[in-house]
Design a protein around this motif. Structure first.
Motif, PDB file in Angstrom:
ATOM      1  N   VAL A  26       0.668  -1.537  -0.329  1.00  0.00           N
ATOM      2  CA  VAL A  26       0.119  -0.019  -0.088  1.00  0.00           C
ATOM      3  C   VAL A  26       1.090   0.988  -0.120  1.00  0.00           C
ATOM      4  O   VAL A  26       0.530   2.416  -0.727  1.00  0.00           O
ATOM      5  CB  VAL A  26      -1.080   0.228   1.366  1.00  0.00           C
ATOM      6  CG1 VAL A  26      -1.284   1.629   1.252  1.00  0.00           C
ATOM      7  CG2 VAL A  26      -1.697  -0.853   0.951  1.00  0.00           C
ATOM      8  N   ASN A  35      -5.217  11.552   3.365  1.00  0.00           N
ATOM      9  CA  ASN A  35      -6.063  10.392   4.145  1.00  0.00           C
ATOM     10  C   ASN A  35      -7.174  11.806   3.465  1.00  0.00           C
ATOM     11  O   ASN A  35      -7.240  13.038   4.027  1.00  0.00           O
ATOM     12  CB  ASN A  35      -5.886  10.262   5.020  1.00  0.00           C
ATOM     13  CG  ASN A  35      -4.818   9.160   4.601  1.00  0.00           C
ATOM     14  OD1 ASN A  35      -4.524   8.709   2.829  1.00  0.00           O
ATOM     15  ND2 ASN A  35      -4.523   8.038   5.701  1.00  0.00           N
ATOM     16  N   CYS A  39      -7.513   6.513   9.940  1.00  0.00           N
ATOM     17  CA  CYS A  39      -7.823   5.095   9.277  1.00  0.00           C
ATOM     18  C   CYS A  39      -8.605   4.418  10.132  1.00  0.00           C
ATOM     19  O   CYS A  39      -8.422   4.735  10.957  1.00  0.00           O
ATOM     20  CB  CYS A  39      -5.662   4.043   9.764  1.00  0.00           C
ATOM     21  SG  CYS A  39      -4.818   5.133   8.185  1.00  0.00           S
ATOM     22  N   SER A  74      -1.020  -1.050  11.485  1.00  0.00           N
ATOM     23  CA  SER A  74      -1.178  -0.582  10.137  1.00  0.00           C
ATOM     24  C   SER A  74      -1.177   0.310   9.270  1.00  0.00           C
ATOM     25  O   SER A  74      -0.606   1.365  10.423  1.00  0.00           O
ATOM     26  CB  SER A  74      -2.837  -0.608  10.255  1.00  0.00           C
ATOM     27  OG  SER A  74      -3.710   0.292  10.877  1.00  0.00           O
ATOM     28  N   CYS A  76      -2.608   3.043   6.257  1.00  0.00           N
ATOM     29  CA  CYS A  76      -4.012   3.428   5.633  1.00  0.00           C
ATOM     30  C   CYS A  76      -4.012   4.110   4.654  1.00  0.00           C
ATOM     31  O   CYS A  76      -2.515   4.944   5.197  1.00  0.00           O
ATOM     32  CB  CYS A  76      -5.257   2.907   5.441  1.00  0.00           C
ATOM     33  SG  CYS A  76      -5.710   4.618   6.506  1.00  0.00           S
ATOM     34  N   ARG A  77      -4.543   4.194   3.406  1.00  0.00           N
ATOM     35  CA  ARG A  77      -4.308   5.364   2.394  1.00  0.00           C
ATOM     36  C   ARG A  77      -5.384   5.340   1.480  1.00  0.00           C
ATOM     37  O   ARG A  77      -5.951   4.457   0.988  1.00  0.00           O
ATOM     38  CB  ARG A  77      -3.286   5.203   1.253  1.00  0.00           C
ATOM     39  CG  ARG A  77      -2.640   6.051   0.583  1.00  0.00           C
ATOM     40  CD  ARG A  77      -1.919   7.379   1.028  1.00  0.00           C
ATOM     41  NE  ARG A  77      -1.643   8.518   0.219  1.00  0.00           N
ATOM     42  CZ  ARG A  77      -1.969   9.916   0.769  1.00  0.00           C
ATOM     43  NH1 ARG A  77      -2.713   9.740   1.525  1.00  0.00           N
ATOM     44  NH2 ARG A  77      -1.680  10.533  -0.581  1.00  0.00           N
ATOM     45  N   TYR A  78      -6.155   6.124   1.054  1.00  0.00           N
ATOM     46  CA  TYR A  78      -6.889   7.487   0.908  1.00  0.00           C
ATOM     47  C   TYR A  78      -7.618   8.433   0.563  1.00  0.00           C
ATOM     48  O   TYR A  78      -7.629   9.373   1.263  1.00  0.00           O
ATOM     49  CB  TYR A  78      -8.618   6.654   1.118  1.00  0.00           C
ATOM     50  CG  TYR A  78      -8.901   6.945   2.569  1.00  0.00           C
ATOM     51  CD1 TYR A  78     -10.241   7.197   2.879  1.00  0.00           C
ATOM     52  CD2 TYR A  78      -8.480   7.029   3.808  1.00  0.00           C
ATOM     53  CE1 TYR A  78     -10.258   8.303   4.201  1.00  0.00           C
ATOM     54  CE2 TYR A  78      -9.057   6.785   4.954  1.00  0.00           C
ATOM     55  CZ  TYR A  78     -10.059   8.063   5.154  1.00  0.00           C
ATOM     56  OH  TYR A  78     -10.172   7.939   6.603  1.00  0.00           O
ATOM     57  N   ILE A  84     -10.649   2.865   1.142  1.00  0.00           N
ATOM     58  CA  ILE A  84      -9.149   2.719   1.532  1.00  0.00           C
ATOM     59  C   ILE A  84      -8.599   1.459   1.424  1.00  0.00           C
ATOM     60  O   ILE A  84      -8.918   0.460   1.283  1.00  0.00           O
ATOM     61  CB  ILE A  84     -10.116   2.486   3.188  1.00  0.00           C
ATOM     62  CG1 ILE A  84     -10.847   3.674   3.183  1.00  0.00           C
ATOM     63  CG2 ILE A  84      -8.485   2.475   4.124  1.00  0.00           C
ATOM     64  CD1 ILE A  84     -11.926   3.743   4.201  1.00  0.00           C
ATOM     65  N   ARG A  85      -7.391   1.258   1.340  1.00  0.00           N
ATOM     66  CA  ARG A  85      -6.130   0.616   1.168  1.00  0.00           C
ATOM     67  C   ARG A  85      -5.163   0.472   2.282  1.00  0.00           C
ATOM     68  O   ARG A  85      -4.868   1.676   2.176  1.00  0.00           O
ATOM     69  CB  ARG A  85      -5.080   1.197  -0.557  1.00  0.00           C
ATOM     70  CG  ARG A  85      -6.356   0.700  -1.616  1.00  0.00           C
ATOM     71  CD  ARG A  85      -5.388   1.053  -3.036  1.00  0.00           C
ATOM     72  NE  ARG A  85      -6.269   1.489  -3.439  1.00  0.00           N
ATOM     73  CZ  ARG A  85      -6.658   0.786  -4.784  1.00  0.00           C
ATOM     74  NH1 ARG A  85      -6.930  -0.693  -3.830  1.00  0.00           N
ATOM     75  NH2 ARG A  85      -7.718   1.149  -5.937  1.00  0.00           N
ATOM     76  N   MET A  86      -5.614  -0.321   2.904  1.00  0.00           N
ATOM     77  CA  MET A  86      -4.376  -1.001   4.777  1.00  0.00           C
ATOM     78  C   MET A  86      -3.648  -2.128   4.129  1.00  0.00           C
ATOM     79  O   MET A  86      -4.426  -3.112   3.067  1.00  0.00           O
ATOM     80  CB  MET A  86      -5.942  -1.135   4.223  1.00  0.00           C
ATOM     81  CG  MET A  86      -6.841  -0.150   5.429  1.00  0.00           C
ATOM     82  SD  MET A  86      -7.079  -0.264   7.121  1.00  0.00           S
ATOM     83  CE  MET A  86      -6.016  -0.197   8.421  1.00  0.00           C
ATOM     84  N   GLY A 159     -12.226   6.364   7.340  1.00  0.00           N
ATOM     85  CA  GLY A 159     -11.710   4.919   8.170  1.00  0.00           C
ATOM     86  C   GLY A 159     -12.240   4.699   9.355  1.00  0.00           C
ATOM     87  O   GLY A 159     -11.747   4.081   9.503  1.00  0.00           O
TER      88      GLY A 159
END
Length: 192
Positions: A26, A35, A39, A74, A76-78, A84-86, A159
Motif C-alpha cells: 500500500v 488522507n 485510518c 497498520s 492506510c491510504r485513501y 481505503i487501502r490498508m 476510515g
C-alpha cells in the motif's frame, strides 16, 4: 461483499511472498495528498488474542502449543472517492509446552473488516505453520496482510467508520479459557 481482504501476504517466519494479488505494498506509489480522514482502527480481539492448547485439566504439564498476538500495526491510504487501502502487520509469540507433540504446529488466525461497532463486512482465515528449532520452546513471527481494500460510498465516508480486527481461530473450550481470564505462558517464571 467479497474481495475486501485479498490473499496476498508476507510470511514473517520465512519471508516468502505469495498470493494472487502480488507483492506490492500500500505504501508503494503514494499520492502526495493527505488522507480524507483517519485510518480504520486495527486491533486484536481480546478474547481471541491468545491460544492455549490443553490436553486434559488446566495444569501446566498439560499445555501443548500456545500462541499470542503481541502487536498489531497498520497503514492506510485513501484520497478523494478512492477506497481505503490498508495493510496490517501482526506480531506473534508462540510456545511449545510440556504436552506438545512434534516440533511444528499449524495455527489459524483471522482478519476481519467490520463497520465500527456493528456488522462484519468480510472475514478471511489464514494458516500459519510454526516450526520450533531443536531445543527451543519459544519462537516469534511477523505476518503482513496486504491489499485490504475497503470500498467507500463517497468521500464523506472516512476510515473511522471501519475497524480491522484480528485473532486466532479457537475451539469453544479455548475461547472459554480466554474469557475466564486464564493464561499459561511457556516462559512464565523464567529469566531472559
Amino acid at each position: 461483499m467479497t474481495g475486501i481482504i485479498q490473499r496476498s501476504k508476507l510470511a514473517g517466519m520465512a519471508f516468502i511472498a505469495f498470493g494472487v494479488a502480488g507483492c506490492s505494498s500500500v505504501k508503494d506509489g503514494l499520492d502526495s495528498r493527505p488522507n480524507e480522514g483517519p485510518c480504520p482502527v486495527a486491533a486484536s480481539l481480546y478474547d481471541a488474542s491468545r491460544k492455549v492448547q490443553l490436553h486434559g485439566s488446566e495444569v501446566f504439564s498439560n499445555v501443548g502449543y500456545t500462541g499470542e498476538i503481541t502487536g498489531v500495526s497498520s497503514f492506510c491510504r485513501y484520497v478523494g472517492d478512492d477506497p481505503i487501502r490498508m495493510e496490517v502487520t501482526l506480531d506473534f509469540a508462540f510456545g511449545r509446552g510440556p504436552a506438545a507433540e512434534g516440533m511444528s504446529h499449524d495455527y489459524n488466525y483471522f482478519v476481519s473488516v467490520t463497520r465500527r461497532g456493528q456488522a462484519v463486512i468480510e472475514k478471511e482465515t489464514f494458516p500459519l505453520k510454526v516450526t520450533f528449532p531443536k531445543g527451543a520452546d519459544r519462537v516469534t513471527a511477523t505476518e503482513t496482510i496486504e491489499h485490504i481494500v475497503i470500498p467507500r460510498a463517497d468521500s464523506s465516508i472516512s476510515g473511522s467508520n471501519f475497524e480491522v480486527l484480528v485473532g486466532f481461530e479457537l475451539t469453544d473450550a479455548e475461547l472459554e479459557f480466554n474469557r475466564a481470564g486464564k493464561r499459561f505462558r511457556v516462559n512464565a517464571g523464567q529469566g531472559k
